[in-house]
Design an enzyme around this catalytic site. Structure first.
Site, PDB file in Angstrom:
ATOM      1  N   LYS A   1      -9.972   1.526  -2.341  1.00 16.17           N
ATOM      2  CA  LYS A   1     -10.078   0.980  -1.038  1.00 16.17           C
ATOM      3  C   LYS A   1     -11.485   1.167  -0.528  1.00 16.17           C
ATOM      4  O   LYS A   1     -12.088   2.401  -0.498  1.00 16.17           O
ATOM      5  CB  LYS A   1      -9.150   1.648  -0.179  1.00 16.17           C
ATOM      6  CG  LYS A   1      -9.029   0.988   1.402  1.00 16.17           C
ATOM      7  CD  LYS A   1      -7.988   1.759   2.063  1.00 16.17           C
ATOM      8  CE  LYS A   1      -7.385   1.323   3.400  1.00 16.17           C
ATOM      9  NZ  LYS A   1      -6.444   1.906   3.943  1.00 16.17           N
TER      10      LYS A   1
ATOM     11  N   CYS B   1      -5.476  -3.286   2.661  1.00 19.37           N
ATOM     12  CA  CYS B   1      -5.416  -2.983   4.137  1.00 19.37           C
ATOM     13  C   CYS B   1      -6.796  -3.136   5.076  1.00 19.37           C
ATOM     14  O   CYS B   1      -6.888  -4.342   5.275  1.00 19.37           O
ATOM     15  CB  CYS B   1      -4.788  -1.543   4.363  1.00 19.37           C
ATOM     16  SG  CYS B   1      -3.862  -1.371   5.890  1.00 19.37           S
TER      17      CYS B   1
ATOM     18  N   GLU C   1       0.932  -1.238  -0.048  1.00 23.69           N
ATOM     19  CA  GLU C   1       0.171  -0.059  -0.054  1.00 23.69           C
ATOM     20  C   GLU C   1       0.994   1.112   0.033  1.00 23.69           C
ATOM     21  O   GLU C   1       1.862   1.229   0.732  1.00 23.69           O
ATOM     22  CB  GLU C   1      -0.910   0.059   1.251  1.00 23.69           C
ATOM     23  CG  GLU C   1      -1.786   1.068   1.089  1.00 23.69           C
ATOM     24  CD  GLU C   1      -2.875   1.079   2.687  1.00 23.69           C
ATOM     25  OE1 GLU C   1      -3.787   1.586   2.537  1.00 23.69           O
ATOM     26  OE2 GLU C   1      -2.281   0.303   3.535  1.00 23.69           O
TER      27      GLU C   1
END
Length: 295
Positions: free
Chosen positions: A127, A168, A57
């Protein structure tokens, strides 16, 4: 059906073995240097036989709300997109380009791109779950102060099967992983950058949990720990097998790790413990309110 290590599904031959590399990079404030470091690491990984390379990331910039607007790029015309496409084509690999800040109009996203060996973009994941946490006395971070959440479940097809992609904080949501399994994924990839507080407690735990939940391989690609950074990542990139076992784990330093994935393990686990067939769909069910973004 299977013949000599190749699975036949819907008329397509799927490779059962795959060598994965995770490049645990240590980004700085210099984007050009970050891209150069990524190129060196990717090239070395391919020399060592990697067919799929995963970056972490925010691999091209520091992680932080104060950095996202400055480093944000458009897709597909931005520098980082062109870099990822070019190196995937040059080295003839599948490349999961970690994530980087994307700018579209007046909105910013934390976005991951995937490229095939022809350099074509085959997946784009924004995301979905933004990292908004406040642990008193330890860490406060609110991504939503600058970023906008994505709204798509992202899966992509390869010659080694369908792959699910998250970023994440997305890994904390088991329904998303189960939905990707339901869509046919047997490998889940999460570029990430857990901090040293939550990373110590939950990084391995969540990777093993999602692998066990979905009976899939899970790849966690982190940036390296940097004590001088305003946000210090935990590191410890890893690959976890469908039994929930850690196949390989990095330290917290900049390095590249490798794992030889054998998808026969996925088939064995799913046959031995057939939870997908044992779900009580008469009592509960997993449904998607949107069609997944797939290729």
């Amino acid at each position: 059906a299977e013949y000599m290590g190749v699975v036949i599904m819907r008329g397509k031959q799927l490779l059962q073995k795959l060598k994965v590399a995770i490049c645990q990079l240590q980004p700085s404030a210099d984007k050009s240097q970050n891209l150069f470091n990524a190129k060196v690491s990717i090239s070395d990984a391919v020399k060592n036989g990697a067919q799929l390379v995963c970056l972490p990331e925010c691999f091209n910039c520091p992680y932080g709300n104060q950095y996202f607007p400055t480093y944000a790029e458009s897709i597909p015309n931005g520098e980082t997109t062109q870099f990822l496409s070019g190196i995937a084509k040059e080295l003839k690999i599948h490349l999961v380009g970690g994530s980087f800040p994307e700018k579209e109009g007046d909105k910013l996203f934390n976005t991951s791109l995937v490229f095939n060996p022809e350099g074509e973009m085959i997946a784009k994941h924004r995301k979905m779950h933004l990292f908004d946490i406040d642990i008193p006395g330890k860490i406060r971070f609110v991504e939503s102060e600058t970023l906008t959440a994505g709204n798509e479940v992202t899966c992509f097809d390869t010659e080694f099967g369908k792959v699910g992609l998250g970023i994440c904080y997305d890994i904390r949501f088991p329904l998303l992983a189960l939905l990707m399994r339901q869509k046919g994924c047997r490998l889940l990839i999460y570029p990430g950058a857990f901090n040293t507080v939550t990373g110590k407690l939950h990084w391995e735990l969540l990777a093993r949990a999602r692998a066990t939940d979905t009976q899939s391989f899970v790849v966690m690609a982190s940036v390296a720990f940097n004590p001088e950074a305003t946000y210090s990542a935990w590191g410890h990139s890893m690959v976890v097998g469908p039994w929930g076992d850690v196949k390989v784990e990095a330290s917290n330093n900049a390095e590249t790790i490798y794992s030889d994935i054998d998808f026969d393990e996925v088939d064995q686990v799913r046959q031995s413990i057939p939870v997908s067939k044992q779900q009580r769909n008469d009592v509960y069910s997993l449904t998607s309110t949107k069609e997944e973004k797939t290729t």
